[in-house]
Design a protein around this motif. Sequence first.
Motif, PDB file in Angstrom:
ATOM      1  N   GLY A 133       0.796  -1.219   0.000  1.00 39.69           N
ATOM      2  CA  GLY A 133       0.000   0.000   0.000  1.00 39.69           C
ATOM      3  C   GLY A 133       0.825   1.263   0.000  1.00 39.69           C
ATOM      4  N   ASP A 134       0.136   2.414  -0.176  1.00 44.54           N
ATOM      5  CA  ASP A 134       0.812   3.707  -0.220  1.00 44.54           C
ATOM      6  C   ASP A 134       1.462   4.061   1.109  1.00 44.54           C
ATOM      7  OD1 ASP A 134       0.053   4.012  -2.832  1.00 44.54           O
ATOM      8  OD2 ASP A 134      -1.761   5.149  -2.365  1.00 44.54           O
ATOM      9  N   PHE A 157       6.154  -2.243   7.775  1.00 40.11           N
ATOM     10  CA  PHE A 157       5.200  -1.532   8.622  1.00 40.11           C
ATOM     11  C   PHE A 157       4.075  -0.969   7.773  1.00 40.11           C
ATOM     12  CE2 PHE A 157       3.689   2.325  10.922  1.00 40.11           C
ATOM     13  CZ  PHE A 157       3.101   1.647  11.975  1.00 40.11           C
ATOM     14  N   ASP A 158       2.848  -1.285   8.165  1.00 39.67           N
ATOM     15  CA  ASP A 158       1.645  -0.812   7.482  1.00 39.67           C
ATOM     16  C   ASP A 158       1.021   0.288   8.344  1.00 39.67           C
ATOM     17  OD1 ASP A 158      -0.820  -0.386   6.323  1.00 39.67           O
ATOM     18  OD2 ASP A 158      -1.274  -2.502   6.002  1.00 39.67           O
ATOM     19  N   ALA A 159       1.264   1.543   7.968  1.00 42.25           N
ATOM     20  CA  ALA A 159       0.773   2.670   8.759  1.00 42.25           C
ATOM     21  C   ALA A 159      -0.740   2.816   8.683  1.00 42.25           C
ATOM     22  CB  ALA A 159       1.450   3.961   8.292  1.00 42.25           C
ATOM     23  N   GLU A 160      -1.358   2.281   7.631  1.00 45.60           N
ATOM     24  CA  GLU A 160      -2.818   2.350   7.490  1.00 45.60           C
ATOM     25  C   GLU A 160      -3.505   1.535   8.576  1.00 45.60           C
ATOM     26  OE1 GLU A 160      -6.010   4.055   5.761  1.00 45.60           O
ATOM     27  OE2 GLU A 160      -4.020   4.225   4.857  1.00 45.60           O
ATOM     28  N   ARG A 161      -2.934   0.343   8.868  1.00 40.46           N
ATOM     29  CA  ARG A 161      -3.523  -0.561   9.861  1.00 40.46           C
ATOM     30  C   ARG A 161      -2.785  -0.536  11.197  1.00 40.46           C
ATOM     31  NH1 ARG A 161      -3.440  -3.567   4.997  1.00 40.46           N
ATOM     32  NH2 ARG A 161      -5.501  -4.218   4.256  1.00 40.46           N
ATOM     33  N   ASN A 162      -1.700   0.235  11.289  1.00 40.97           N
ATOM     34  CA  ASN A 162      -0.859   0.247  12.489  1.00 40.97           C
ATOM     35  C   ASN A 162      -0.400  -1.165  12.841  1.00 40.97           C
ATOM     36  OD1 ASN A 162      -0.763   3.002  13.017  1.00 40.97           O
ATOM     37  ND2 ASN A 162      -2.717   2.967  14.123  1.00 40.97           N
ATOM     38  N   GLN A 163       0.129  -1.857  11.824  1.00 38.07           N
ATOM     39  CA  GLN A 163       0.566  -3.232  11.993  1.00 38.07           C
ATOM     40  C   GLN A 163       1.960  -3.435  11.409  1.00 38.07           C
ATOM     41  OE1 GLN A 163      -2.298  -5.626   9.909  1.00 38.07           O
ATOM     42  NE2 GLN A 163      -3.632  -5.883  11.689  1.00 38.07           N
ATOM     43  N   PHE A 164       2.707  -4.340  12.043  1.00 37.05           N
ATOM     44  CA  PHE A 164       3.919  -4.865  11.442  1.00 37.05           C
ATOM     45  C   PHE A 164       3.562  -6.135  10.691  1.00 37.05           C
ATOM     46  CE2 PHE A 164       6.157  -2.517  14.874  1.00 37.05           C
ATOM     47  CZ  PHE A 164       7.058  -1.822  14.084  1.00 37.05           C
ATOM     48  N   ALA A 214      -0.177  -6.241  15.511  1.00 38.59           N
ATOM     49  CA  ALA A 214      -0.651  -4.891  15.829  1.00 38.59           C
ATOM     50  C   ALA A 214       0.324  -4.237  16.796  1.00 38.59           C
ATOM     51  CB  ALA A 214      -2.041  -4.952  16.446  1.00 38.59           C
ATOM     52  N   ILE A 215       0.611  -2.945  16.598  1.00 33.70           N
ATOM     53  CA  ILE A 215       1.528  -2.257  17.500  1.00 33.70           C
ATOM     54  C   ILE A 215       0.865  -2.105  18.868  1.00 33.70           C
ATOM     55  CG2 ILE A 215       2.601  -1.040  15.566  1.00 33.70           C
ATOM     56  CD1 ILE A 215       1.213   1.501  16.483  1.00 33.70           C
ATOM     57  N   PRO A 216       1.641  -1.891  19.944  1.00 34.22           N
ATOM     58  CA  PRO A 216       1.048  -1.767  21.285  1.00 34.22           C
ATOM     59  C   PRO A 216      -0.042  -0.696  21.327  1.00 34.22           C
ATOM     60  CG  PRO A 216       3.441  -1.903  21.428  1.00 34.22           C
ATOM     61  CD  PRO A 216       3.113  -1.786  19.972  1.00 34.22           C
ATOM     62  N   SER A 217      -1.089  -0.984  22.066  1.00 32.84           N
ATOM     63  CA  SER A 217      -2.247  -0.085  22.105  1.00 32.84           C
ATOM     64  C   SER A 217      -1.878   1.310  22.602  1.00 32.84           C
ATOM     65  CB  SER A 217      -3.347  -0.683  22.998  1.00 32.84           C
ATOM     66  OG  SER A 217      -2.830  -0.945  24.305  1.00 32.84           O
ATOM     67  N   GLY A 218      -0.908   1.396  23.513  1.00 31.74           N
ATOM     68  CA  GLY A 218      -0.515   2.697  24.033  1.00 31.74           C
ATOM     69  C   GLY A 218       0.094   3.601  22.973  1.00 31.74           C
ATOM     70  N   LEU A 219       0.676   3.013  21.926  1.00 30.22           N
ATOM     71  CA  LEU A 219       1.243   3.791  20.829  1.00 30.22           C
ATOM     72  C   LEU A 219       0.256   3.937  19.680  1.00 30.22           C
ATOM     73  CD1 LEU A 219       4.874   2.312  20.701  1.00 30.22           C
ATOM     74  CD2 LEU A 219       4.130   4.473  21.726  1.00 30.22           C
ATOM     75  N   ALA A 220      -0.636   2.961  19.529  1.00 32.75           N
ATOM     76  CA  ALA A 220      -1.586   2.984  18.409  1.00 32.75           C
ATOM     77  C   ALA A 220      -2.506   4.193  18.475  1.00 32.75           C
ATOM     78  CB  ALA A 220      -2.406   1.699  18.391  1.00 32.75           C
ATOM     79  N   THR A 221      -2.841   4.661  19.696  1.00 28.27           N
ATOM     80  CA  THR A 221      -3.774   5.777  19.844  1.00 28.27           C
ATOM     81  C   THR A 221      -3.199   7.099  19.332  1.00 28.27           C
ATOM     82  OG1 THR A 221      -2.981   6.078  22.114  1.00 28.27           O
ATOM     83  CG2 THR A 221      -4.962   4.726  21.791  1.00 28.27           C
ATOM     84  N   ARG A 222      -1.867   7.182  19.226  1.00 28.19           N
ATOM     85  CA  ARG A 222      -1.243   8.407  18.712  1.00 28.19           C
ATOM     86  C   ARG A 222      -0.210   8.100  17.641  1.00 28.19           C
ATOM     87  NH1 ARG A 222       3.309   9.708  22.182  1.00 28.19           N
ATOM     88  NH2 ARG A 222       3.594   8.101  23.766  1.00 28.19           N
ATOM     89  N   ALA A 223      -0.443   7.002  16.928  1.00 30.36           N
ATOM     90  CA  ALA A 223       0.509   6.569  15.905  1.00 30.36           C
ATOM     91  C   ALA A 223       0.633   7.566  14.769  1.00 30.36           C
ATOM     92  CB  ALA A 223       0.097   5.198  15.358  1.00 30.36           C
TER      93      ALA A 223
END
Length: 375
Positions: A103-104, A119-126, A140-149
Motif C-alpha cells: 500500500g501507499d 510496517f503498514d501505517a494504514e492498519r498500524n501493523q507490522f 498490531a503495534i502496542p495499544s498505548g502507541l496505536a492511539t497516537r501513531a
Amino acid sequence: MRSLRRRPRSRPVKTPLDDDDLLAEILLRLPPQPSSLPRASLVCKRWHSLASDRGFSRRFRIHHRDKPPVLGFFDGYSCDFQPTLEPPNRVPPGRFSLRGGFGDRTRSLGCRHGLVLIFDAERNQFLVWDPVIGDQRRIAIPSGLATRADKLLINGAVFRTGGYAHFQVVLTTADNDDKQRRRALACVYSSETGLWGDLISTPLPSEVPTSGYSVPTVVFPGKPSVLAGNSIYWMLIGNFNGILEFDLEKQSLAVIRVPERMLQFQFFMMRAEGGGLGLLLVTGSGIQLWKRNTDCDGVASWALGRTIELNKLLSLNSHTKIVIGFAEENNVVFLWACGPVFMVHLESLQFKKLFETNIVSEYQPFESVFTAGNS
C-alpha cells in the motif's frame, strides 16, 4: 564326473553413501547456493528423495544460517525483489512477491535472518514475512502507541531467536510531544509468547539548531537497522544527528553521539570488522571504515580501520557515490555511482556491477538460504 559346486553369492559391499544418515550429513554441507540441492537430487532417486524432503530443506537452511548468500535485495519503497546471483543460482524476481500488494502507507524496514519487516501505517501493523517459505505474520503495534501513531514515525527491526524457531520485533520511535521531555521509545514483541513487552525509554539530547529551523529528532526509517554484537542500532536525524542503541541483553536504550567531523560526510552504519558497531564514511574518492571501541573504563571512541580507494577499484571517474544498502552477514556494501550500481565485498574487495539506473532508492539486501524445493 566331478560335480560343479555353486559358489555362494557374495553380498554387495556397502559404501558410506549407502548410509542415509551419513548421506544426509554430506548433503547438509553442500554450498548454500540455490542450485546445490536441486543438482544433488538429479544423481538418483534416493538422493532426490532426501534432497527434496521439506524437513531436510529446513535443516539445510538452519545449518547455513550464519553465512547465507546474498540472494538479491528488496526495494525499501516498493518491496520489489531484484536478484543479484547469476544462473543457475539466480532467483526469479517473481518468486519473492508479497501477497496482498504493497500500500501507499506501507514501508519495508529491513531484512534479517531470512525475514522481511514491513510496517503498514494504514492498519498500524507490522508484517513479518519469510519470502522463502511464504509465511506471513501480522502484529498490531502496542495499544498505548496505536492511539497516537499518526504523530509518530514508527521504525523497527526483526531477528530470529530460539534456534530460528521464533523471532522478535523491536519497535522504535521518537516521542516529541513534550518539548521539554523528548525521548526515544522501544518495545519488544516475541513470537514465542505472542505479546509485547514493557515500553522502554531514554531521553533524547536537546540540541539547538544552528540554522534557526527546528526539526524534531526521529528514528530515521530511510536507513535500516544494524545488528552488531548484542545490540541493534538505528540512525537518529533532526536537531540531533546520531545513533540509537538497543541492548538486547539489558533491554535498554542509549543514545550514541557521532563526532562532528564525521557528520560532515555521508555515513552508513555497519557491522565492524571483528564485531561491534562500525561506520562507513564516503569520501571524495573512496570510503573509510571506522569502528567504535570501548576501553576498560567504559569510555568509547572511534578508530579508523581501513580506507578503500573505490575510484581505483571500480575504475570510476565520478566522485559522487551513495551507499544504498549493506548486507551485514556477508559484509557487502551496495553503491550507486551516478548510474552504475555495484556490490562490493569489503573484505575481499571483490565487486560486481549489477545494472545502471538514474533512480536512487534504498536497497535492503536479502540474505537467506533458498532452494527450488522450498515452498
